[in-house]
Scaffold this active site. Structure first.
Site, mmCIF file in Angstrom:
data_model
loop_
_atom_site.group_PDB
_atom_site.id
_atom_site.type_symbol
_atom_site.label_atom_id
_atom_site.label_comp_id
_atom_site.label_asym_id
_atom_site.label_seq_id
_atom_site.Cartn_x
_atom_site.Cartn_y
_atom_site.Cartn_z
ATOM 1 N N GLN A 30 -3.568 9.491 5.630
ATOM 2 C CA GLN A 30 -2.861 8.246 5.531
ATOM 3 C C GLN A 30 -1.625 8.305 5.940
ATOM 4 O O GLN A 30 -0.718 9.209 5.773
ATOM 5 C CB GLN A 30 -2.654 7.829 3.774
ATOM 6 C CG GLN A 30 -2.347 6.354 3.717
ATOM 7 C CD GLN A 30 -2.048 5.893 2.548
ATOM 8 O OE1 GLN A 30 -1.218 6.295 1.720
ATOM 9 N NE2 GLN A 30 -2.790 4.963 1.900
ATOM 10 N N TYR A 45 4.786 -1.511 1.953
ATOM 11 C CA TYR A 45 5.550 -0.835 3.006
ATOM 12 C C TYR A 45 5.502 -1.656 4.476
ATOM 13 O O TYR A 45 4.971 -2.960 4.217
ATOM 14 C CB TYR A 45 4.774 0.427 3.236
ATOM 15 C CG TYR A 45 4.871 1.315 1.902
ATOM 16 C CD1 TYR A 45 6.044 1.682 1.601
ATOM 17 C CD2 TYR A 45 3.944 1.748 1.158
ATOM 18 C CE1 TYR A 45 6.492 2.499 0.339
ATOM 19 C CE2 TYR A 45 3.900 2.503 0.158
ATOM 20 C CZ TYR A 45 5.356 2.717 -0.172
ATOM 21 O OH TYR A 45 5.543 3.800 -1.331
ATOM 22 N N ARG A 89 -5.659 -0.070 4.661
ATOM 23 C CA ARG A 89 -5.389 -0.238 3.321
ATOM 24 C C ARG A 89 -4.448 -1.488 3.197
ATOM 25 O O ARG A 89 -3.428 -1.580 3.945
ATOM 26 C CB ARG A 89 -4.830 0.860 2.357
ATOM 27 C CG ARG A 89 -5.101 0.711 0.848
ATOM 28 C CD ARG A 89 -4.856 1.944 0.181
ATOM 29 N NE ARG A 89 -5.361 1.789 -1.015
ATOM 30 C CZ ARG A 89 -4.932 2.254 -2.111
ATOM 31 N NH1 ARG A 89 -4.048 3.205 -2.211
ATOM 32 N NH2 ARG A 89 -5.732 2.287 -3.371
ATOM 33 N N GLY A 118 -8.699 7.477 -8.177
ATOM 34 C CA GLY A 118 -7.299 8.060 -7.945
ATOM 35 C C GLY A 118 -7.007 8.868 -9.211
ATOM 36 O O GLY A 118 -7.483 10.297 -9.393
ATOM 37 N N ARG A 119 -6.405 8.157 -10.279
ATOM 38 C CA ARG A 119 -5.792 9.025 -11.384
ATOM 39 C C ARG A 119 -7.002 9.754 -12.296
ATOM 40 O O ARG A 119 -6.721 11.094 -12.717
ATOM 41 C CB ARG A 119 -5.291 8.061 -12.434
ATOM 42 C CG ARG A 119 -4.038 7.488 -11.943
ATOM 43 C CD ARG A 119 -3.654 6.277 -12.626
ATOM 44 N NE ARG A 119 -4.651 5.037 -12.305
ATOM 45 C CZ ARG A 119 -4.798 4.158 -12.887
ATOM 46 N NH1 ARG A 119 -4.453 4.195 -14.292
ATOM 47 N NH2 ARG A 119 -5.516 3.319 -12.664
#
Length: 393
Positions: free
Chosen positions: A101, A174, A225, A316-317
């Protein structure tokens, strides 16, 4: 029990993936001060490789001005290639595909992180979150062109390091998102204006990256993304993101949504009860694969994500808590899957020391620690810390 997410997938360019499970990109804060790879990072990725069909790395900055936090990976120079190659190699265990990424943080940084240099963005407007964010300097036209070229160079380095693709991080507020959002882009030149004009930066970055891989002899994917909505006013709304997805769906190899719950409906229009993933699936179907995400913990959750029309399911987590998630399902051992994590087990799970602190402080509310007595949060109707609202250390 059989699950469709355990079936393989072939991208249009020929890249094959052994199953539909993707490890989401997660911040480790573990790289050296200059963005070089550490042995702790390699061990962290190796611990989770082998099960998912694809693993997307934590984000790497493409320019020195794009660093968003301490301990962040960099792909801004050729010096980074040997270390990144070690990550790619670790991820390739048992056929897992490795995706790097890449991003530029834009205004989501500060002059301390940038060693005295002011953060930059589309316009000189400070972010609303976190509170007290530093006002950035508006990029010049030549600086914008250089960052676009930097994305292309970063992609070349990802190819050389052995990755199977790059993911453009256009989410979590971002720089790519900052140019699309009226909240952060109020320019009056070619890079600002109406919605189509605010898309020009992202389209130029996609083109730069595609040019960088045009002569690559092996299949190499380019993903994008994005965040479905912003809660600021003015800001991106679902209609804008769906329009954005429609414009890029034939330019990228997949689209990856960023949000805290796969069940989420619109944050801004409470009358709209259609799941966001289902909306995006209608746009991407027949054009490009869609990766769904958001508090996926059990196999039933992953089944539900695919049922909404997605092609992949990102965890993810849950892969922090249970690195053997895919392997346990393959072994018909679903009952042993851990959905909680003990702070005492984090070292054994190869979670780097700095990341342990980060998870305990910035992500305590979403990690399901066994020592946490607070009620489990549901991010169906609210933003989650990992959507750009967490406090970096």
């Amino acid at each position: 029990m059989s699950h469709n997410f355990m079936n393989g997938f072939s991208f249009a360019n020929g890249l094959t993936v052994k199953n539909r499970i993707v490890m989401s990109p997660m911040t480790t804060m573990t790289s050296f001060y200059n963005g070089m790879v550490t042995s702790d990072e390699i061990a962290y990725y190796a611990k989770r490789a082998g099960g998912p069909g694809m693993i997307i790395s934590g984000v790497a900055n493409v320019s020195d001005s794009g660093k968003g936090f301490e301990g962040e990976l960099s792909v801004a120079s050729d010096e980074m290639i040997p270390g990144l190659a070690k990550i790619a190699s670790a991820l390739h265990q048992n056929g897992t595909r490795a995706i790097l990424q890449i991003f530029h943080a834009g205004r989501k940084s500060n002059s301390e992180i940038l060693r005295g240099n002011k953060p930059v963005s589309a316009s000189a407007i400070a972010a609303s979150y976190p509170a007290g964010s530093e006002t950035p300097r508006a990029l010049t036209g030549s600086e914008i062109e250089q960052i676009i070229a930097d994305f292309g160079q970063a992609t070349r380095r990802a190819v050389q390091a052995g990755f199977d693709g790059v993911e453009l991080h256009g989410a979590n507020t971002y720089l790519l998102q900052q140019f699309f959002s009226l909240n952060s882009n109020q320019r009056t030149d070619q890079w600002g204006g109406n919605r189509d004009q605010r898309m020009k930066f992202a389209l130029a970055v996609i083109n730069s990256v595609k040019n960088a891989v045009s002569s690559v002899s092996r299949p190499f994917v380019i993903g994008y993304r994005l965040s479905p909505e912003e809660i600021e006013t003015p800001g991106i709304r679902l209609e804008d993101s769906l329009y954005f997805a429609e414009k890029i769906r034939d330019l990228v190899d997949y689209i990856h949504i960023s949000m805290g719950s796969y069940r989420r409906t619109s944050l801004n229009d409470k009358r709209d009860v259609e799941p966001i993933l289902q909306k995006f699936a209608k746009i991407t179907s027949g054009h490009t694969p869609l990766i769904g995400v958001g508090s996926v913990e059990l196999p039933a959750d992953a089944d539900n994500v695919l049922a909404l029309g997605t092609d992949f399911v990102a965890l993810g987590r849950e892969l922090l808590r249970e690195p053997q998630w895919v392997q346990k399902i393959a072994a018909d051992d679903e009952d042993s899957i851990r959905t909680r994590i003990s702070p005492s087990d984090m070292a054994e799970l190869a979670i780097p020391s700095v990341m342990q602190v980060y998870l305990s402080e910035s992500f305590k509310s979403v990690m399901h620690f066994t020592t946490d007595t607070n009620t489990k949060q549901d991010y169906r109707n609210q933003v989650a810390p990992m959507e750009g609202f967490e406090k970096k250390l």
